[in-house]
Every structure is written in C-alpha cells, then in structure tokens.
Design an enzyme around this catalytic site. Sequence first.
Site, mmCIF file in Angstrom:
data_model
loop_
_atom_site.group_PDB
_atom_site.id
_atom_site.type_symbol
_atom_site.label_atom_id
_atom_site.label_comp_id
_atom_site.label_asym_id
_atom_site.label_seq_id
_atom_site.Cartn_x
_atom_site.Cartn_y
_atom_site.Cartn_z
ATOM 1 N N ASP A 199 -1.312 -6.197 6.178
ATOM 2 C CA ASP A 199 -0.975 -6.447 4.776
ATOM 3 C C ASP A 199 -0.580 -7.913 4.653
ATOM 4 O O ASP A 199 0.401 -8.360 5.265
ATOM 5 C CB ASP A 199 0.173 -5.535 4.340
ATOM 6 C CG ASP A 199 -0.205 -4.071 4.503
ATOM 7 O OD1 ASP A 199 -0.771 -3.509 3.552
ATOM 8 O OD2 ASP A 199 0.047 -3.504 5.594
ATOM 9 N N ASN B 142 -6.839 -4.552 5.885
ATOM 10 C CA ASN B 142 -7.460 -3.769 6.948
ATOM 11 C C ASN B 142 -8.090 -4.667 8.018
ATOM 12 O O ASN B 142 -9.117 -4.324 8.612
ATOM 13 C CB ASN B 142 -8.480 -2.785 6.379
ATOM 14 C CG ASN B 142 -7.840 -1.444 6.044
ATOM 15 O OD1 ASN B 142 -7.098 -0.879 6.834
ATOM 16 N ND2 ASN B 142 -8.111 -0.943 4.843
ATOM 17 N N ASP C 257 -3.797 -4.955 1.171
ATOM 18 C CA ASP C 257 -4.087 -4.321 2.445
ATOM 19 C C ASP C 257 -5.470 -4.803 2.858
ATOM 20 O O ASP C 257 -6.478 -4.361 2.314
ATOM 21 C CB ASP C 257 -4.042 -2.799 2.293
ATOM 22 C CG ASP C 257 -4.449 -2.065 3.564
ATOM 23 O OD1 ASP C 257 -4.772 -2.729 4.566
ATOM 24 O OD2 ASP C 257 -4.453 -0.820 3.545
ATOM 25 N N GLU D 224 -3.907 1.778 -2.907
ATOM 26 C CA GLU D 224 -3.995 3.220 -2.662
ATOM 27 C C GLU D 224 -3.061 4.011 -3.575
ATOM 28 O O GLU D 224 -2.320 4.881 -3.123
ATOM 29 C CB GLU D 224 -3.728 3.557 -1.188
ATOM 30 C CG GLU D 224 -4.936 3.333 -0.299
ATOM 31 C CD GLU D 224 -4.893 4.146 0.976
ATOM 32 O OE1 GLU D 224 -5.527 5.230 0.997
ATOM 33 O OE2 GLU D 224 -4.237 3.717 1.940
ATOM 34 N N ASP E 280 2.677 4.828 5.084
ATOM 35 C CA ASP E 280 2.498 4.274 6.425
ATOM 36 C C ASP E 280 2.518 2.750 6.419
ATOM 37 O O ASP E 280 2.603 2.127 7.484
ATOM 38 C CB ASP E 280 1.229 4.817 7.090
ATOM 39 C CG ASP E 280 0.004 4.786 6.189
ATOM 40 O OD1 ASP E 280 0.132 4.470 4.983
ATOM 41 O OD2 ASP E 280 -1.104 5.093 6.680
ATOM 42 N N HIS E 281 2.465 2.140 5.246
ATOM 43 C CA HIS E 281 2.594 0.685 5.085
ATOM 44 C C HIS E 281 3.968 0.350 4.513
ATOM 45 O O HIS E 281 4.614 1.187 3.863
ATOM 46 C CB HIS E 281 1.545 0.152 4.112
ATOM 47 C CG HIS E 281 0.132 0.308 4.558
ATOM 48 N ND1 HIS E 281 -0.629 -0.734 5.008
ATOM 49 C CD2 HIS E 281 -0.676 1.399 4.607
ATOM 50 C CE1 HIS E 281 -1.841 -0.310 5.308
ATOM 51 N NE2 HIS E 281 -1.896 0.991 5.067
ATOM 52 N N ASN F 118 0.876 -1.169 0.000
ATOM 53 C CA ASN F 118 0.000 0.000 0.000
ATOM 54 C C ASN F 118 0.914 1.221 0.000
ATOM 55 O O ASN F 118 1.522 1.558 1.021
ATOM 56 C CB ASN F 118 -0.910 -0.002 1.240
ATOM 57 C CG ASN F 118 -1.832 1.203 1.286
ATOM 58 O OD1 ASN F 118 -1.475 2.294 0.851
ATOM 59 N ND2 ASN F 118 -3.021 1.022 1.835
#
Length: 257
Positions: free
Chosen positions: A217, A147, A145, A34, A246-247, A7
């Site tokens: 992930d 989530n 990802d 993303e 951030d990933h 991501n």
Amino acid sequence: MKIASWNVNSLNVRLPHLQQWLADFGPDVVGLQETKLEDHKFPEDALLAAGYRNVFAGQKTYNGVAILARHAISDVQVGIPDFDDVQQRVIAATVNGVRIVNLYVVNGQDIGTDKYAYKLRWLDALHGWLAGELRTHPQMVVMGDFNIAPDDRDVNDPDVWNDDHILTSTAERAALQRLLDLGLHDAFRLHHDDAGIFSWWDYRQAAFRRNLGLRIDLTLVSNALKPNTVNAGIDRTPRTWERPSDHTPAWVQLAAE
C-alpha cells in the site's frame, strides 16, 4: 494536509473501524479500496456525519474505490480513460489543488495466468494515463493498494518473494518503476529506509503477530509535491482491532506552501 490510503476489504464490515480511525487519526483525504459495495449501498450519509464528503465507484462483492475528504471534491474521474474495464479500480479527484488518484491495482493471481497478463496491461494503461495527468496536474498524489512490493525491504522473506513470485516479479516491479519514472516518489521511502515495515498481512498462520507481511500500500507524490512531503508512514493500529482488514492505512503528510 494528511492524505491516507486504506484497503478496507469490505466497507460494509469495516465501517465502524473506518469511523473510529477517521476520528482518531484525522486525515484530510482518504482513498479507500475494496469497498465491495454497489453505489446505492455506499454509506454516504454516515461518512458525511463524520465530516467527510465522498465520491465512490463500486460494484457488488468485488473491487470498489472511494475518496473521502474534509474539503470540496471536484473533477472526478472514474476508471482509466480509453481502457475498457468493468472492474471498479480507479477514482481520481481534486482536493485543495492536489490531484488525488486512488488505485486498487489488479492482484494478478500468479505469473503466466490470464489475470497476470491483465495486470500488466492494466499497469501499462495506467502509465499512459498518468503521464498526461501529471502534465495537467503537477501537484499529484497517487495512492492505493498497488499489489506490488517495491523491493526486498518490503517483504518478509526475499527468498520466497522473489523475481518469480506474484507481487514481486520482475515485470511487476518494472511496471511500478515506470510509474515512478514519470516523476513520482514513494513518500514512505523519502522518510524511512527500514526493512520490515509492512501494510498487509495474511489472515492465516498468525502472520500479523509474526510480522510476516508485505508493504504493498503506497502513497506516491509528484515532483512538485516532493519538497512539501514532511512525513509518511503506516498506521498498524487498525490491524490490531477485532475483525480487521488484512491491510492497514498508509499515509503521507504535506506541508502548506
């Protein structure tokens, strides 16, 4: 065959990071989430120059998914069939005989919200589609990802990230388990039992430095590929770079048959 998921949280911002990581890590296939780019702005030529063919489905500002591969990409599918959704969260394709399904799973915002209900509907539709895909394509990697943190080893504080919290709620974890019950396996857990190895850290509160993260992930391998899964891991390196996503990438390595 090394297959990775990342991501990137805006490909426009993170393209130099992606180019560096492709050169350093050398994956054969990468699923991006993303990307946050409309299709006409996707850096197709730059990635071709890096040695990666690419297919993508994007939209302005939000979501967006892509598959990059060193080899030919065929049989591309965008979205979950028969699930009416304008958000670009799913892309699938076949590379070297392996069906690659790349997902950006709905976040869900918070339990009890409309977005949480949408997440559960989306996961149910995904389950129905993947059940058929696995019959057609027994050699499959489902990645992205998600989530969802699968269990308490995958969160920094189980007292906070509990059955009543978004990303770890009972219903979300049950939906992930239903996917696994189709004949999919968390590749990371085939090789690592450790707790505290994460793929996402908030930008706030020095979360990366303090390792206050989550493993959301995932790379899932089908029954047919499980015997060929020789390694899997998470590459923290890109999270240390300036202006990172951030990933950070999660990956799985398959041996040749």
